[in-house]
Design a protein around this motif. Structure first.
Motif, PDB file in Angstrom:
ATOM      1  N   ARG A 109      47.453  37.507  37.883  1.00 11.58           N
ATOM      2  CA  ARG A 109      48.247  36.950  39.560  1.00 11.58           C
ATOM      3  C   ARG A 109      47.463  36.622  40.475  1.00 11.58           C
ATOM      4  NH1 ARG A 109      49.522  43.565  40.146  1.00 11.58           N
ATOM      5  NH2 ARG A 109      51.075  42.594  37.599  1.00 11.58           N
ATOM      6  N   TYR A 110      46.401  37.062  40.823  1.00 16.14           N
ATOM      7  CA  TYR A 110      45.600  36.400  42.384  1.00 16.14           C
ATOM      8  C   TYR A 110      45.479  35.397  42.198  1.00 16.14           C
ATOM      9  CZ  TYR A 110      45.474  41.894  42.674  1.00 16.14           C
ATOM     10  OH  TYR A 110      46.168  42.875  42.566  1.00 16.14           O
ATOM     11  N   ALA A 111      44.827  34.524  40.659  1.00 18.56           N
ATOM     12  CA  ALA A 111      45.083  32.809  41.143  1.00 18.56           C
ATOM     13  C   ALA A 111      46.635  32.582  41.269  1.00 18.56           C
ATOM     14  CB  ALA A 111      44.597  32.595  39.230  1.00 18.56           C
ATOM     15  N   LYS A 112      47.111  33.012  41.553  1.00 15.90           N
ATOM     16  CA  LYS A 112      48.595  32.595  41.279  1.00 15.90           C
ATOM     17  C   LYS A 112      48.887  32.029  42.625  1.00 15.90           C
ATOM     18  CE  LYS A 112      51.072  33.149  37.030  1.00 15.90           C
ATOM     19  NZ  LYS A 112      52.100  34.099  36.404  1.00 15.90           N
ATOM     20  N   LYS A 113      48.631  33.148  43.878  1.00 17.07           N
ATOM     21  CA  LYS A 113      49.098  33.414  45.312  1.00 17.07           C
ATOM     22  C   LYS A 113      47.893  32.561  46.233  1.00 17.07           C
ATOM     23  CE  LYS A 113      50.252  38.155  44.974  1.00 17.07           C
ATOM     24  NZ  LYS A 113      49.920  39.261  44.665  1.00 17.07           N
ATOM     25  N   GLY A 114      45.973  32.582  45.543  1.00 15.96           N
ATOM     26  CA  GLY A 114      45.511  31.886  46.453  1.00 15.96           C
ATOM     27  C   GLY A 114      45.472  30.331  45.804  1.00 15.96           C
ATOM     28  N   GLU A 140      42.111  43.991  29.280  1.00 14.12           N
ATOM     29  CA  GLU A 140      43.470  43.423  29.602  1.00 14.12           C
ATOM     30  C   GLU A 140      43.761  43.074  31.033  1.00 14.12           C
ATOM     31  OE1 GLU A 140      46.694  41.399  28.504  1.00 14.12           O
ATOM     32  OE2 GLU A 140      44.705  41.788  27.216  1.00 14.12           O
ATOM     33  N   VAL A 141      44.110  44.547  31.694  1.00 11.93           N
ATOM     34  CA  VAL A 141      43.927  44.433  33.131  1.00 11.93           C
ATOM     35  C   VAL A 141      43.485  43.981  34.088  1.00 11.93           C
ATOM     36  CG1 VAL A 141      43.839  46.338  35.174  1.00 11.93           C
ATOM     37  CG2 VAL A 141      44.749  47.120  32.881  1.00 11.93           C
ATOM     38  N   GLU A 142      41.979  43.191  33.882  1.00 10.53           N
ATOM     39  CA  GLU A 142      41.214  42.090  34.647  1.00 10.53           C
ATOM     40  C   GLU A 142      42.038  41.355  34.411  1.00 10.53           C
ATOM     41  OE1 GLU A 142      37.291  43.326  33.453  1.00 10.53           O
ATOM     42  OE2 GLU A 142      37.147  45.035  34.659  1.00 10.53           O
ATOM     43  N   ILE A 143      42.040  40.413  32.649  1.00 10.36           N
ATOM     44  CA  ILE A 143      42.580  39.096  32.801  1.00 10.36           C
ATOM     45  C   ILE A 143      43.795  39.169  33.502  1.00 10.36           C
ATOM     46  CG2 ILE A 143      43.733  38.158  31.298  1.00 10.36           C
ATOM     47  CD1 ILE A 143      41.582  39.064  28.958  1.00 10.36           C
ATOM     48  N   VAL A 144      44.967  40.724  33.319  1.00  7.56           N
ATOM     49  CA  VAL A 144      46.000  40.043  34.012  1.00  7.56           C
ATOM     50  C   VAL A 144      45.842  39.826  36.089  1.00  7.56           C
ATOM     51  CG1 VAL A 144      48.456  41.365  34.339  1.00  7.56           C
ATOM     52  CG2 VAL A 144      47.580  41.373  32.515  1.00  7.56           C
ATOM     53  N   ARG A 145      45.425  40.764  36.314  1.00  4.97           N
ATOM     54  CA  ARG A 145      44.662  40.941  37.422  1.00  4.97           C
ATOM     55  C   ARG A 145      44.394  39.216  37.926  1.00  4.97           C
ATOM     56  NH1 ARG A 145      42.232  46.997  38.411  1.00  4.97           N
ATOM     57  NH2 ARG A 145      44.559  47.797  38.620  1.00  4.97           N
ATOM     58  N   ALA A 146      43.253  38.894  37.016  1.00  2.00           N
ATOM     59  CA  ALA A 146      42.619  37.610  37.163  1.00  2.00           C
ATOM     60  C   ALA A 146      44.013  36.139  38.042  1.00  2.00           C
ATOM     61  CB  ALA A 146      41.851  36.913  36.478  1.00  2.00           C
TER      62      ALA A 146
END
Length: 71
Positions: A66-71, A58-64
């Motif tokens: 979050r970082y997809a929005k920044k890039g 779940e943490v990995e999904i949320v991080r992915a």
């Protein structure tokens, strides 16, 4: 027999209820349990137990996301 939950706004109303209880027309029971805490307890008992794997995924999904929005 039916039960009601009554919020007393005026002390005179409490006296009237006590008089009715003395006449054995009603029964008074004071509840010390907070309704909010009762809901919290019910929700906590229903939660599923998560393994460390589930939490990590779940943490990995949320991080992915979050970082997809920044890039």
């Amino acid at each position: 027999m039916s039960s009601l939950n009554i919020e007393i706004l005026n002390p005179k109303a409490k006296k009237l209820l006590q008089d009715l209880a003395e006449l054995k027309l009603i029964s008074i029971r004071e509840s010390s349990e907070n309704p909010f805490l009762a809901v919290v307890k019910r929700i906590r008992t229903k939660k599923a137990e998560l393994s460390m794997e589930d939490i990590t995924k779940e943490v990995e999904i949320v991080r992915a996301k979050r970082y997809a929005k920044k890039g």
